[in-house]
Design an enzyme around this catalytic site. Structure first.
Site, short mmCIF file in Angstrom:
data_model
loop_
_atom_site.label_atom_id
_atom_site.label_comp_id
_atom_site.label_asym_id
_atom_site.label_seq_id
_atom_site.Cartn_x
_atom_site.Cartn_y
_atom_site.Cartn_z
CE LYS A 97 -3.93 2.11 2.45
NZ LYS A 97 -4.88 2.02 3.59
CB SER A 117 -8.24 3.96 2.70
OG SER A 117 -7.40 3.29 3.64
CB SER A 156 -8.70 1.26 5.63
OG SER A 156 -9.37 2.49 5.55
#
Lengths: 484, 483
Positions: free
Chosen positions: A76, A151, A175
């Site tokens: 990420k 997210s 998330s």
């Protein structure tokens, strides 16, 4: 090869069935071909990836390989990685090449994994749909008209689209779990303090926690073995003995007590989603588990408390993005204050600005007690609710998200609707507990995720509970069509 | 005319002498090239986190014990949010609601000699925080440079109650605090380099009024002289302003040493809302009983205790004991002279350290640490006065010789230069007879009742012995001969 589990990939690498360079090229080729369709990655750097793969092959050849050596992973873009563009999904950091490695990256590098690329995400992890990214929305591999959740939407889409065997995510209010649920993955948010936050760009420091996103509980356990551990550079990291998170995966579930909070099973959840959740729970009963009703009476306060605490911390955490030392700076300005305001007005997106404003407001003189302190009190009440519930059960189950993936644009203009997408996940962050999302079927071709919540430090137990379910179901083995 | 009372409270930023910064491993050494002592944490790169330096906490504990404050078993770091280019995170990590030290007191001495009086200044609190960097406004062609070497340097901010009633008291407090933090080894006290900076909150009120007047805060006083000047000017300004019918508005002011004036920098209306909240990156600071006790046992004897001991053990006056405990350096130097000279000579040792040595150091503009005459040498010199080997006058010569490096010890110089006092009364008598014979006129004058002539004869006799005779002995023998 691209649908194999991490342990199967490790076996293939060990047996020289494939080299790390070949495996990495395989994924890089798929990314080059398919990423434009999903927008899962923000940056890819073939040279860097292949250099790591070559080093991994050397480790394999020298017999120094660990369980993950040579395996490529998607990271990420919230994790700082030396020499990599690290944007956190924001224009503000669109030119920021990190000079250092996050602890998580350092650990993966030491384990010999390969960074395939940095995945797309909601800007500064603020969002539940991956639509707030400066680098554009991510598309759900199960239906490209739909969001992947957020997210960690880029990580979820990358794994679901077979553009990576597994990925990292971070979870501040859901998330990891919500995009895992929406993309048919298994995701784990560990107990707060288990995974170091050093080098993980902060959204809300007291809630943020990194964790694995993969196709199975077993893969998650392998990844967590590398990610977890005390880090003296993070004062909130917990100094506990090293654990093998795979140790209990096969344990039978007979006698397992599953708590079903009545607040998770009332209104607010899509009935079709709820049906899948109830079917999954029925499957657990077949595995020998018993279920009891528990109550989390303060659940309804979780979303409002979260939307005070998280923005408050974020408003302060994001103050460092001021255009002075790195990152974006407005091209023209009259004086210092003008430089600050133009830089931040241009560098941050709408959702980030909204949360900075909320956070600044709730910390302001005269409002602090009414909002921030009150929210902290609620936070303790919620944590106590879980403590009480875990006196009666081993694990709590319910939906991860009230709906399946929604359409891109559907909730983008209504922040409150968007915030309610995390209604079942947020309380877990407020309490600091571990939680998982586990694929539990489909509604209208879109995945549904069962949420498991465990007591503090019960990651190994949660992984066991998820793994046994995955032994008798194949939801986690399904792949979207059209990925070749 | 109304009588005015001055009310002063002081906040001091004490830079703690730790090797590394309070939340990062960077060095805190002064004077390096800009930004070479700033690592990822000091630069506030995305993702970095603070880790508390236990050494800074140790300093705070030492201070809390030294002022008899309460070392908080639990204190909390908070973020003070504001934007400034030399504040990399956009917030300063400080302590707000729960500071590491609560209460405490510092004794100050006022007046001189017999007018000596003591007053206690109460402390509100002391808290740990990080320093900001520096903005450099020269040499950048209209732009500003940022040096983050200082960013993250540990500070202990020490806040008093509004207990001081004059600039003299304020300065006495600042000096006492300055001595104390150096005494307990938590600060180098270097005011030029900014290691010890005071802000003075000053207000005035009519004598007899209970409520405080509105205060103005004079920022960044980095010398005791400026503190005195600034407060005196500010007090005059406030009184004149009120007497002219004005009202003092709460404000932050700066002192300009060139004009000797204070000038408002920002008013209360521009006051920041710092939006303090507990820093979620740092756990509450828990200080165990055990840690406090370990710190206590590592503390040196404190000034008050040492002063008391000097009075009771050495028979010094309160004033002398106070002067000799002004700093640990002076106290240690003094005690070392006593060790050599003997406890019986403690009082002359005090005089030599406070008067002769201090005057010479002052004249040469030198610090005690660099004194060419060591404590052992001075003690050896005092020992020879005490045992009557030399007179005080000869001692002063030997002191000069030691200062100039003409010998390793007083004994060596006495031997080399034959300065041993003549105490043999036969020898002195013979010399006196010679003096009387050679100065018949003076003798006659004395006999005619001129006392002055006696002193002249003593002088002649001392001259004849090259100062080596015991002056008292000369006196007595001369009186006898002339009787």
């Amino acid at each position: 090869m691209i649908t194999r589990s991490l342990s199967a990939l490790a076996r293939a690498l060990a047996a020289r069935e494939i080299s790390s360079v070949e495996l990495t090229r395989l994924y890089l080729e798929r990314i080059a071909r398919l990423n434009p369709k999903f927008n899962a990655y923000i940056s890819v750097d073939e040279e860097k990836s292949l250099a790591q793969a070559r080093a991994a092959d050397d480790m394999l050849a020298a017999g120094q390989a660990g369980p993950l050596t040579g395996i490529p992973l998607a990271q990420k873009d919230i994790f700082c990685a030396r020499g990599w563009l690290t944007t956190c999904g924001s224009k503000m950091l669109s030119n920021f090449v990190s000079p250092y490695d996050a602890t998580v990256i350092e650990r993966f590098n030491a384990a010999g994994t390969v960074i395939l690329g940095k995945t797309n995400m909601d800007e500064f992890a603020m969002g539940s749909s991956n639509e707030t990214s400066h680098f554009g929305a991510v598309r759900n591999p199960w239906n490209t008209e739909c969001v992947p959740g957020g997210s960690s939407g880029g990580s979820a889409a990358a794994v679901a689209a077979l553009l990576a065997p597994a990925a990292t995510g971070t979870d501040t209010g859901g998330s990891i779990r919500q995009p895992a649920a929406m993309c048919g993955l298994t995701g784990l948010k560990p107990t707060y303090g288990v995974v170091s936050r050093y080098g993980m760009i902060a959204f809300a420091s007291s809630l943020d926690q990194g964790g694995p996103m993969a196709r199975s509980a077993e893969d998650c356990a392998l990844l967590l073995n590398t990610m977890a551990g005390f880090d003296e550079r993070d004062s909130t990291s917990l100094d506990r003995p090293k654990e093998d998170y795979t140790r209990d995966v096969e344990k039978p579930l007979a006698g397992l007590k599953i708590g079903l909070p009545k607040e998770f099973f009332g209104e607010g959840c899509d009935p079709d989603v709820m049906k899948r959740i109830e079917e999954a729970i029925a499957e657990y009963r077949k595995l020998g588990a018993e279920t009891i009703e528990v109550s989390l009476p303060n659940m309804k306060l979780a979303v409002p408390a979260y939307y005070v605490i998280a923005p408050a911390e974020a408003s302060s955490n994001l103050s460092r993005f001021d255009g002075v030392r790195y990152g974006y700076r407005a091209p023209e300005y009259a004086d210092l204050n003008d430089m600050y305001s133009k830089t931040r007005a241009q560098g941050f997106g709408e959702e980030v600005k909204r949360r900075i404003l909320i956070g600044t407001y709730v910390l302001s003189h005269g409002y602090y007690d009414a909002y921030y302190l009150q929210a902290q009190r609620i936070r303790r009440l919620i944590a106590n609710d879980f403590v009480e519930a875990f006196k009666q059960c081993d694990v709590i189950m319910g939906p991860t998200s009230p709906t399946t993936a929604f359409r891109i644009g559907e909730k983008a203009s209504d922040p409150v609707q968007m915030y309610l997408s995390d209604i079942y996940t947020i309380a877990v962050n407020l309490a600091g507990l571990p939680g998982m999302a586990v694929p539990a079927g489909f509604v209208g071709g879109l995945p549904v995720g069962l949420q498991l919540i465990g007591n503090y430090f019960s990651e190994a137990r949660l992984l066991n509970v998820a793994h046994r379910y995955q032994q008798v179901t194949d939801w986690h083995l399904q792949h979207p069509a059209g990925l070749d | 005319m109304k009588q005015w009372e001055v009310v002063i409270g002081i906040e001091t930023h004490v830079q703690l002498s730790t090797q590394s910064k309070i939340f990062s491993g960077s060095s805190t050494a002064f004077g390096a090239e800009p930004n070479v002592q700033a690592n990822a944490v000091d630069l506030a790169l995305p993702g970095v986190l603070p880790v508390l330096n236990k050494g800074a906490v140790e300093c705070a504990i030492r201070f809390g014990l030294a002022v008899e404050g309460q070392v908080a078993p639990k204190s909390v770091f908070a973020r003070k949010n504001y934007f400034y280019p030399d504040l990399p995170k956009g917030y300063q990590i400080s302590q707000y609601e729960l500071p590491v030290v609560v209460g405490g007191k510092v004794a100050i001495q006022l007046g001189q000699g017999d007018d000596l009086s003591e007053k206690t200044i109460n402390l509100t609190r002391a808290h740990l925080e990080e320093d900001a960097g520096k903005s450099l406004h020269e040499d950048f062609h209209g732009k500003s440079g940022i040096d983050l070497n200082r960013a993250g340097t540990p500070l202990l901010e020490i806040v008093t109650e509004p207990d001081m009633r004059s600039s003299a008291e304020a300065v006495a407090y600042a000096k006492a605090l300055h001595a104390l933090v150096r005494w307990i080894g938590i600060c180098d006290g270097n005011m030029q380099e900014g290691s010890f900076r005071c802000d003075a909150n000053v207000s005035v009120r009519p004598v007899g009024q209970k409520e405080f007047g509105t205060r103005r805060e004079i920022k960044n006083l980095n010398s005791f002289r400026f503190m005195q000047q600034a407060i005196d000017y500010e007090v005059q300004w406030q009184i004149a302003h009120i007497e002219d019918g004005g009202r003092v508005e709460q404000a932050t002011v700066l002192f300009d040493p060139d004009t000797g004036e204070t000038r408002a920098m920002r008013s209360k209306e521009d006051a920041h809302d710092y939006r303090y909240f507990p820093d979620p990156d740092l756990l509450p600071l828990i200080i165990s009983r055990d840690w406090i006790e370990r710190a206590r046992s590592a503390l040196p004897e404190l000034p008050a205790a040492k002063k008391q001991r000097f009075v009771t053990d050495f028979g010094l006056s309160a004033y002398d004991a106070t002067t000799l405990t002004a700093s640990l350096e002076v106290a240690d130097f003094y005690e070392a002279t006593v060790v050599v000279a003997g406890k019986a000579a403690a009082k002359p040792c005090a005089n030599w350290v406070m008067v002769d040595l201090a005057a010479r150091l002052n004249k040469e503009g030198m610090e005690l640490a660099h004194s060419p005459v060591s404590a052992v040498q001075l003690g050896g010199l005092v020992a020879r006065i005490a045992d009557n080997t030399i007179s005080n006058n000869i001692a002063k010569k030997i002191f000069d010789a030691l200062w100039n490096g003409e010998g390793k010890s007083a004994d060596e110089i006495i031997d080399k230069q034959g300065l041993k006092q003549i105490t043999d009364s036969g020898a002195i008598e013979a010399l006196i007879d010679e003096v009387l014979a050679a100065n018949a006129a003076m003798v006659a004058e004395f006999r005619a009742g001129k006392e002055k002539a006696f002193n002249a004869l003593v002088g002649q006799a001392m001259k004849a012995t090259k100062g080596k005779a015991n002056p008292q002995q000369v006196n007595e023998l001369l009186r006898r001969k002339l009787a």
